[in-house]
Design an enzyme around this catalytic site. Structure first.
Site, short mmCIF file in Angstrom:
data_model
loop_
_atom_site.label_atom_id
_atom_site.label_comp_id
_atom_site.label_asym_id
_atom_site.label_seq_id
_atom_site.Cartn_x
_atom_site.Cartn_y
_atom_site.Cartn_z
N GLU A 1 0.83 -1.13 0.08
CA GLU A 1 -0.14 0.07 0.09
C GLU A 1 0.89 1.20 -0.36
O GLU A 1 0.55 2.27 0.73
CB GLU A 1 -1.08 -0.01 1.20
C1 LIG Z 1 1.90 -9.85 0.73
C2 LIG Z 1 1.70 -8.52 -0.52
C3 LIG Z 1 0.51 -8.30 -1.01
C4 LIG Z 1 0.43 -7.32 -1.85
N1 LIG Z 1 -0.94 -6.96 -2.31
C5 LIG Z 1 -0.78 -5.96 -3.45
C6 LIG Z 1 -2.11 -5.90 -4.08
O1 LIG Z 1 -3.24 -6.58 -3.63
N2 LIG Z 1 -2.04 -5.27 -5.28
C7 LIG Z 1 -1.03 -4.70 -5.51
O2 LIG Z 1 -1.04 -4.09 -6.70
N3 LIG Z 1 0.30 -4.99 -5.08
C8 LIG Z 1 0.29 -5.61 -4.16
N4 LIG Z 1 1.39 -5.89 -3.13
C9 LIG Z 1 2.63 -5.02 -3.89
C10 LIG Z 1 3.20 -4.00 -2.97
O3 LIG Z 1 2.28 -2.91 -2.94
C11 LIG Z 1 4.58 -3.69 -3.46
O4 LIG Z 1 5.45 -4.54 -2.96
C12 LIG Z 1 5.07 -2.22 -2.94
O5 LIG Z 1 4.42 -1.43 -3.37
C13 LIG Z 1 6.74 -2.13 -2.94
O6 LIG Z 1 6.85 -2.22 -4.47
P1 LIG Z 1 8.09 -3.37 -4.66
O7 LIG Z 1 7.82 -4.66 -3.85
O8 LIG Z 1 8.54 -3.45 -6.17
O9 LIG Z 1 9.28 -2.75 -4.06
P2 LIG Z 1 10.43 -1.79 -4.66
O10 LIG Z 1 9.44 -0.58 -5.47
O11 LIG Z 1 11.48 -2.25 -5.53
O12 LIG Z 1 10.98 -1.05 -3.58
C14 LIG Z 1 12.11 -1.56 -2.72
C15 LIG Z 1 12.57 -0.49 -1.67
O13 LIG Z 1 13.03 0.87 -2.18
C16 LIG Z 1 12.49 1.81 -1.72
N5 LIG Z 1 12.05 2.81 -2.90
C17 LIG Z 1 11.52 2.51 -4.07
N6 LIG Z 1 11.48 3.66 -4.78
C18 LIG Z 1 11.65 4.77 -3.69
C19 LIG Z 1 11.64 5.94 -3.74
N7 LIG Z 1 11.22 6.82 -4.85
N8 LIG Z 1 12.19 6.63 -2.75
C20 LIG Z 1 12.60 6.09 -1.44
N9 LIG Z 1 12.52 4.79 -1.57
C21 LIG Z 1 12.21 4.09 -2.58
C22 LIG Z 1 11.13 1.15 -0.91
O14 LIG Z 1 10.50 1.82 -0.03
C23 LIG Z 1 11.46 -0.37 -0.76
O15 LIG Z 1 11.96 -0.13 0.51
C24 LIG Z 1 1.51 -6.70 -2.21
C25 LIG Z 1 2.74 -7.12 -1.72
C26 LIG Z 1 3.19 -7.72 -0.91
C27 LIG Z 1 4.47 -8.53 -0.35
#
Ligand SMILES: Cc1cc2nc3c(=O)[nH]c(=O)nc-3n(C[C@H](O)[C@H](O)[C@H](O)COP(=O)(O)OP(=O)(O)OC[C@H]3O[C@@H](n4cnc5c(N)ncnc54)[C@H](O)[C@@H]3O)c2cc1C
Length: 562
Positions: free
Chosen positions: A428
């Protein structure tokens, strides 16, 4: 370990801390009388304690699984969900014209907090559905509303949110899923989505996906994204189920926690969908669901914290170990255990009060259309999300510590709280992104919303006999906010998390001062705990906020290698 709904806290916060009376004084929410609120909370509490809480452990040991392309949910989830749906709980805040109760979001949030404590994995399902309901109410065509909303509100169908793709996580603008317009006004949606919670469900007849995708003429980045409603089974005009759509669950993720909640990789292969909101304005429409979900996820953290706290309290009262000064032997009489329990309780109270204050602002914005209420809600939302989820994680962690070795043993049940809640600071919008939102978009009004909140806090602190440290903290926060406003985005980004945490600490103290004003002994004592043990952390956060980021930005990846 049974779950006891925190009904006294809810009632106290509504009456003495967040001014819920002003919500029920509006025409829009006049039906939320004291009796109705009491009935909703106590009946919702009973359902969660008696029907939903027994599903927490079975869902952990018997996770959701994929069989022949369909999700099979843990034992008991179907019956639990049916009890929830039949009680009308999915539509507490939904529009009455489509079968909802039309109650304030403050009440649905209290309900979802209790459900998160009872069984987070199952709670995800209706939480997402009610977010989808709100998004459709605001942005869908009348025809889509008439067809989908009654089914979603009744719990016959469930809803999901599809943003994430392998290359588009935090950076949603990088998504590649596409949508081709068809002659009949529908669209063909193609692409892969990952991490989709409850992407399939065996206890609802249909699963309705809100999917972000690009139209052929879309601009690159986040300005070229549109929102589509893509059902698993295409409904006929009368709401009966027609043909299966061209989409499937490819696989489920193996996860640290929330094992009962299926986290799906989804494939859309020319699936039929309908546009929700204006073309290329999908992110704005999805934001309705995301803002709802941000408060909802913060409250997930608070609910799990409450569950972990109750678990730890019961264990501490029961576990005999080592003589204490009083000669008693239960570990709750050791000062260090009592300190931890008091901190857990004080954190939960502050986070819960902040979340409810946030919801009161949302309800007042809905009822009055007041821009100042909307701005206040906007300011509080990232704080609710971060403080709620961090409270969930730290309180669950302390719960394990209080259990000693048993905390590390799954059978005791303390570990599941931490495993389950850990994801809440990630999904989220990660907590880092919430902090960036706070110091970026939410300060773009020049500080009008934040200074209004600071003024209120200063006034409450002046009126309180124990408010001196809060007065000082508010002054420091005001100076920090002015500092923030004077910085470019790079410096703001570096200090964002520290600023948000400082703000949350002081806001938490403000909530405790309001509670202490009641004069109730335990409320005053808990406020003291917060002011003594937690409030001082704000100063360390503000120092970190101003620290030169060059110290770590100048460290090269090679420097970071041991
Ligand atoms: C159990 C689970 C359920 C989920 N359910 C849903 C769902 O129902 N629908 C859906 O669409 N998604 C869902 N998600 C996805 C979730 O919203 C994403 O995992 C989340 O938005 C982070 O994206 P990412 O995993 O690609 O991490 P990344 O974007 O790769 O981020 C990795 C790290 O880098 C940091 N980071 C990235 N960009 C920046 C920035 N600009 N500035 C500072 N820090 C940054 C982040 O804070 C994080 O610590 C779910 C994830 C999980 C694990």
């Amino acid at each position: 370990m049974p779950y006891t709904p925190p009904l006294r806290d809810f009632a106290f916060i509504l009456d003495h801390v967040v001014g819920f009376q002003q919500v029920r004084d509006t025409d829009r929410f006049a039906e939320a009388t004291a009796d109705t609120v009491q009935a909703i909370l106590s009946e919702g509490g009973r359902l969660n304690a008696e029907v939903i809480a027994p599903l927490r452990r079975p869902g952990d040991v018997t996770p959701s699984r994929l069989e022949n392309g369909a999700v099979v949910s843990p034992p008991g989830y179907a019956e639990g969900f049916r009890a929830l749906a039949d009680g009308g709980w999915i539509g507490i805040s939904a529009a009455p014209e489509f079968g909802g109760m039309g109650m304030p979001q403050t009440l649905s949030t209290a309900f979802y907090e209790m459900m998160a404590a009872a069984c987070l994995s199952l709670q995800m399902n209706p939480l997402l559905t009610q977010g989808q309901i709100e998004a459709l109410e605001h942005h869908a065509s009348d025809a889509l509303k008439a067809l989908y909303l009654p089914k979603l509100i009744s719990g016959e169908w469930s809803g999901t949110m599809n943003l994430t793709e392998p290359q588009a996580g935090t950076d949603v603008g990088a998504l590649r899923s596409r949508a081709e317009p068809q002659a009949d006004g529908s669209y063909r949606v193609t692409g892969q989505k990952i991490y989709i919670s409850w992407g399939d469900c065996d206890f609802t007849q249909n699963v309705c996906h809100l999917v972000l995708a690009r139209l052929p003429d879309a601009a690159p980045g986040s300005k070229g994204i549109s929102l589509f409603l893509v059902p698993k089974i295409i409904p006929n005009a009368d709401g009966s189920l027609g043909q299966p759509n061209s989409l499937r669950v490819v696989s489920l993720e193996q996860k640290l926690g929330i094992h009962g909640s299926p986290t799906c990789v989804m494939e859309y292969d020319g699936a039929t969908g309908w546009l929700v909101g204006a073309p290329h304005r999908g992110l704005a429409a999805m934001f309705t669901m995301m803002n709802n979900a941000r408060v909802g996820v913060g409250v997930q953290g608070i609910g799990v914290a409450e569950g972990a706290y109750q678990h730890a309290l019961a264990y501490a009262r029961d576990r005999k170990q080592g003589p204490t000064a009083k000669g008693a032997t239960a570990i709750i009489d050791h000062p260090d255990i009592r300190r931890q329990l008091a901190i857990m309780r004080a954190e939960i109270f502050a986070a819960r009060a902040i979340a409810m204050a946030n919801c009161v602002a949302i309800d007042m914005a809905t009822a009055t259309g007041g821009a100042d209420w909307a701005a206040r809600a906007g300011w509080l939302t990232p704080i609710t999300k971060v403080y709620g989820t961090e409270t969930g994680i730290t309180v669950s962690d302390m719960g394990i510590q209080i259990h000693g070795g048993m905390g590390f043993v799954e059978e005791a049940g303390a570990a599941q709280f931490l495993r389950d809640v850990r994801v809440t600071s990630i999904y989220e919008g990660t907590n880092a992104i919430q902090a960036l939102d706070l110091v970026g978009r939410k300060l773009s009004d020049g500080g009008a919303a934040v200074f209004a909140v600071l003024d209120e806090m200063a006034k409450a602190a002046r009126a309180s006999g124990m408010g001196a440290p809060v007065t000082e903290a508010v002054q420091a926060l005001r100076a920090a906010t002015e500092w923030m406003l004077g910085q470019g985005m790079e410096a703001r980004a570096a200090g964002a998390t520290a600023y948000l945490r400082a703000f949350a600490r002081v806001l938490g103290a403000d909530m405790h001062l309001r509670a202490a004003a009641s004069g109730e002994g335990a409320r005053v004592a808990l406020a003291r705990v917060y002011l003594d043990q937690m409030l001082p952390e704000y100063a360390a956060h503000l120092a970190a906020m101003r620290a030169d980021p060059a110290a770590y930005m100048d460290l090269t990846p090679e420097d970071m290698t041991a």
